[in-house]
Design a protein around this motif. Structure first.
Motif, PDB file in Angstrom:
ATOM      1  N   GLN A   2       0.828  -1.210   0.000  1.00 39.91           N
ATOM      2  CA  GLN A   2       0.000   0.000   0.000  1.00 39.91           C
ATOM      3  C   GLN A   2       0.861   1.259   0.000  1.00 39.91           C
ATOM      4  N   LYS A   3       1.976   1.229   0.746  1.00 44.93           N
ATOM      5  CA  LYS A   3       2.871   2.388   0.773  1.00 44.93           C
ATOM      6  C   LYS A   3       3.529   2.590  -0.583  1.00 44.93           C
ATOM      7  N   PHE A  10       6.946   6.222  -7.528  1.00 43.19           N
ATOM      8  CA  PHE A  10       6.525   4.930  -8.082  1.00 43.19           C
ATOM      9  C   PHE A  10       5.342   5.106  -9.014  1.00 43.19           C
ATOM     10  N   ARG A  11       4.383   5.934  -8.620  1.00 45.66           N
ATOM     11  CA  ARG A  11       3.215   6.164  -9.475  1.00 45.66           C
ATOM     12  C   ARG A  11       3.621   6.824 -10.787  1.00 45.66           C
ATOM     13  N   PHE A  12       4.558   7.764 -10.718  1.00 47.01           N
ATOM     14  CA  PHE A  12       5.020   8.431 -11.940  1.00 47.01           C
ATOM     15  C   PHE A  12       5.673   7.431 -12.888  1.00 47.01           C
TER      16      PHE A  12
END
Length: 45
Positions: A2-3, A10-12
């Motif tokens: 979740q982190k 990480f999302r980018f």
């Protein structure tokens, strides 16, 4: 886990890879020959 999802870096990278794969698939589907300019339209005049 979740982190990791909430981590901005990480999302980018995940979104960048996702859209890069889509672009590569589109180029592979439609081929490289269509990326050139079309035929010269004034050839017949």
């Amino acid at each position: 886990m979740q982190k990791l999802r909430e981590h901005e870096g990480f999302r980018f990278i995940a979104y960048t890879l996702f859209y890069f794969v889509i672009l590569v698939l589109l180029v592979l589907i439609y081929g490289f020959h269509d990326m050139n300019a079309g035929p010269f339209i004034y050839t017949e005049f």
